[in-house]
Design a protein around this motif. Structure first.
Motif, short mmCIF file in Angstrom:
data_model
loop_
_atom_site.label_atom_id
_atom_site.label_comp_id
_atom_site.label_asym_id
_atom_site.label_seq_id
_atom_site.Cartn_x
_atom_site.Cartn_y
_atom_site.Cartn_z
N VAL A 71 38.04 37.64 37.37
CA VAL A 71 37.77 36.36 36.73
C VAL A 71 37.31 36.58 35.29
CG1 VAL A 71 35.41 36.33 37.66
CG2 VAL A 71 36.46 34.19 36.88
N PHE A 72 37.74 35.68 34.39
CA PHE A 72 37.36 35.75 32.98
C PHE A 72 36.99 34.37 32.47
CE2 PHE A 72 40.11 39.43 33.54
CZ PHE A 72 39.41 40.42 32.86
N SER A 73 35.96 34.34 31.63
CA SER A 73 35.69 33.13 30.86
C SER A 73 36.77 32.99 29.80
CB SER A 73 34.32 33.22 30.19
OG SER A 73 33.29 33.41 31.14
N SER A 74 37.09 31.76 29.41
CA SER A 74 38.17 31.54 28.44
C SER A 74 37.84 32.19 27.10
CB SER A 74 38.41 30.04 28.27
OG SER A 74 37.20 29.36 28.01
N ASN A 75 38.80 32.95 26.57
CA ASN A 75 38.66 33.67 25.30
C ASN A 75 39.72 33.13 24.35
OD1 ASN A 75 38.41 35.48 23.20
ND2 ASN A 75 38.38 37.31 24.49
N PHE A 76 39.47 31.93 23.81
CA PHE A 76 40.50 31.24 23.03
C PHE A 76 40.80 31.93 21.70
CE2 PHE A 76 38.90 27.64 25.70
CZ PHE A 76 40.06 27.49 26.44
N ALA A 77 39.85 32.70 21.19
CA ALA A 77 40.13 33.47 19.96
C ALA A 77 41.23 34.49 20.22
CB ALA A 77 38.85 34.15 19.48
N LEU A 78 41.15 35.17 21.35
CA LEU A 78 42.17 36.16 21.72
C LEU A 78 43.50 35.47 22.02
CD1 LEU A 78 42.99 39.07 22.54
CD2 LEU A 78 42.19 38.52 24.85
N GLY A 80 44.64 32.54 21.08
CA GLY A 80 45.24 31.94 19.89
C GLY A 80 45.88 32.97 18.98
N ASP A 81 45.21 34.11 18.80
CA ASP A 81 45.76 35.15 17.93
C ASP A 81 47.04 35.75 18.51
OD1 ASP A 81 45.34 36.95 15.52
OD2 ASP A 81 45.43 38.45 17.12
N LEU A 82 47.05 36.02 19.81
CA LEU A 82 48.24 36.58 20.42
C LEU A 82 49.39 35.57 20.43
CD1 LEU A 82 46.70 38.63 23.38
CD2 LEU A 82 47.66 39.49 21.24
N SER A 83 49.06 34.28 20.55
CA SER A 83 50.08 33.24 20.47
C SER A 83 50.74 33.26 19.09
CB SER A 83 49.47 31.87 20.73
OG SER A 83 50.40 30.84 20.47
N LYS A 84 49.93 33.39 18.04
CA LYS A 84 50.49 33.44 16.68
C LYS A 84 51.42 34.64 16.51
CE LYS A 84 46.56 31.15 14.44
NZ LYS A 84 45.39 31.32 13.53
N ARG A 85 51.08 35.75 17.12
CA ARG A 85 51.91 36.95 17.02
C ARG A 85 53.25 36.74 17.72
NH1 ARG A 85 48.00 42.24 17.05
NH2 ARG A 85 46.22 41.30 15.99
N VAL A 86 53.21 36.11 18.89
CA VAL A 86 54.46 35.83 19.60
C VAL A 86 55.34 34.90 18.77
CG1 VAL A 86 55.47 34.70 21.63
CG2 VAL A 86 53.48 36.19 21.90
N MET A 87 54.75 33.83 18.24
CA MET A 87 55.53 32.87 17.46
C MET A 87 56.08 33.50 16.18
SD MET A 87 55.45 30.48 19.57
CE MET A 87 54.48 30.00 20.98
N HIS A 88 55.34 34.42 15.60
CA HIS A 88 55.80 35.10 14.38
C HIS A 88 57.06 35.93 14.68
CE1 HIS A 88 55.58 36.96 10.45
NE2 HIS A 88 55.67 38.15 11.01
N VAL A 89 57.09 36.58 15.83
CA VAL A 89 58.28 37.34 16.23
C VAL A 89 59.47 36.40 16.40
CG1 VAL A 89 59.31 38.78 18.02
CG2 VAL A 89 56.96 39.19 17.30
N LEU A 90 59.24 35.27 17.07
CA LEU A 90 60.32 34.32 17.33
C LEU A 90 60.84 33.70 16.03
CD1 LEU A 90 58.91 32.49 20.49
CD2 LEU A 90 60.51 34.40 20.40
N GLU A 91 59.93 33.43 15.10
CA GLU A 91 60.33 32.84 13.82
C GLU A 91 61.27 33.75 13.04
OE1 GLU A 91 56.38 30.07 12.96
OE2 GLU A 91 56.50 32.11 12.19
N GLY A 92 61.16 35.05 13.27
CA GLY A 92 62.03 36.00 12.58
C GLY A 92 63.40 36.13 13.21
#
Length: 423
Positions: A71-78, A80-92
């Motif tokens: 179980v993990f408490s929500s880590n939205f900083a992590l 959100g950052d990994l989401s941006k990285r995924v979207m950056h790959v797709l944008e290319g």
């Protein structure tokens, strides 16, 4: 044939937690909401254990942990950052992309002239995201957004496959729709599904064959578009520019119950301040602020849910006005004698700052002084961005109830002190 791809991260929050913890692979994982209240994400292993979305953590804690669940408490900083990285790959990879959510994006495959090459693109896309970011994704491809969603759903169901499904042939589309219940179609909720079942529409194929005029007349223009999309007609384009938000909500459940205005006021003020910051980030102004307060539905004590809205005489994005409106709304909906477990602030009725119609009866001497100072707000936002925290008097930061996140993983990608180290 023009095609659209939907790239969807598999069990995104759980995948983020596993990225720096290879030992967690194949283990059940759940992620909890703010204050560790309820389950908001589950790995496929946790789903197999029967863990339901939204179930309160205290109800499953003992049995889940006893079976080896993580179980993990929500880590939205992590996340959100990994989401941006995924979207950056797709944008290319494409010219036109619509980021639909933190873990989903639609891709316009206009560069693929031969639809037979679409599947190969999907496999390449999946491999690139996995190699560059480490997050597993599945790819659904179809002539419309709705069919791409269905293809993604099929890719999720096919265990051990490539994670890519392409519906680019009529026979494949018909076969998929005949085997898909109507409630699984994008945008068909529980109530609408019941209404469709009442007129003998049970499968997606049944829905595809319904008369579009009847769908519009008996249900809505939205359902008509869905029917057309199931037939391969593109009614929903991939949009580069996301539509501005229509509402901003900042809310939280409390670890400790709040019994009076003295406890609730600083919490509401804190939510109002955060909502104002989000509003300015969206480059919008609002004409209405609302406050919600509620007791816990799981408590045996008396239940109450209060909601009230305050209308501004002209649109604002100044935190001081939002605070004044939220304070008035709280006083109007507060009732003594209840143990409150949740509260929130909602901003609505947005307008662009450069196109604002002032009220003919604009009166600054009403129930509260409505303020609007762009330069002051810009200065405060800039100071907060530099970690020079500016508080408003009504926040009383020392009295704010801290968020309970005892099981949160490190911020591996956004905090120097949490960088992973090799052993």
């Amino acid at each position: 044939m023009k095609l659209i791809a939907l790239v969807d991260c598999d069990n995104f929050y759980a995948s983020c937690e596993r990225l720096f913890r290879p030992d967690l692979r194949k283990k059940p994982i759940v992620v909890l909401s703010n204050n560790d209240g309820c389950v908001i994400a589950r790995s496929k292993e946790a789903k197999a254990m029967g863990i339901k979305m939204g179930v309160p953590w205290f109800q499953i804690k003992g049995s889940y942990l006893a079976k080896g669940g993580q179980v993990f408490s929500s880590n939205f900083a992590l996340y959100g950052d990994l989401s941006k990285r995924v979207m950056h790959v797709l944008e290319g990879m494409v010219k036109n992309i619509e980021i639909y959510s933190i873990d989903e994006a639609f891709l316009d495959l206009q560069h693929i002239q031969n639809s037979n090459h679409a599947y190969e693109f999907g496999v390449h896309c999946r491999n690139m995201v996995d190699q560059w970011v480490g997050i597993p994704v599945r790819v659904g491809i179809g002539p419309t957004k709705t069919l791409a969603k269905i293809a993604s759903h099929l890719a999720k169901q096919r265990m051990g496959g490539t994670g890519v499904v392409c519906l680019n042939k009529s026979a494949h589309i018909v076969h998929a729709l005949k085997n898909l219940p109507v409630n699984e179609v994008w945008g068909i909720g529980r109530n609408l599904s019941r209404r469709l079942n009442a007129i003998h529409i049970y499968s997606s194929y049944d829905l595809m064959r319904i008369d579009t005029g009847l769908a519009r007349k008996k249900f809505s223009v939205v359902l008509e578009r869905t029917v057309r999309e199931l037939r391969g007609e593109q009614c929903l384009a991939v949009q580069n520019n996301q539509e501005p938000k229509k509402q901003i909500i900042v809310s939280r459940s409390f670890r400790e119950r709040a019994n009076g205005l003295i406890q609730l006021q600083p919490l509401i003020s804190n939510f109002a301040v955060r909502a104002g910051e989000k509003l300015r980030h969206e480059r919008q102004k609002c004409s209405q602020v609302s406050v919600l307060i509620a007791t816990s539905p799981f408590s045996k004590q008396a239940q109450y849910r209060g909601f009230n809205s305050i209308q501004f005489t002209s649109p604002v994005n100044d935190t001081r006005s939002i605070l004044a409106g939220a304070k008035q709304a709280l006083q109007d909906c507060f009732r003594q004698g209840y143990a409150y477990a949740k509260a929130g602030v909602l901003l609505s009725q947005f307008s662009h700052p450069t196109a604002i119609q002032k009220s003919l009866f604009d009166d600054l001497h009403g129930s509260f002084d409505q303020k609007q100072d762009e330069n002051l707000m810009r200065c405060i936002d800039s100071m907060n961005a530099e970690q020079m925290q500016v508080y408003y008097a009504s926040q009383l930061p020392g009295q704010l109830l801290p968020m309970n996140k005892k099981m949160m993983s490190p911020k591996y990608t956004t905090n120097w002190l949490d960088l992973p180290t090799a052993k």
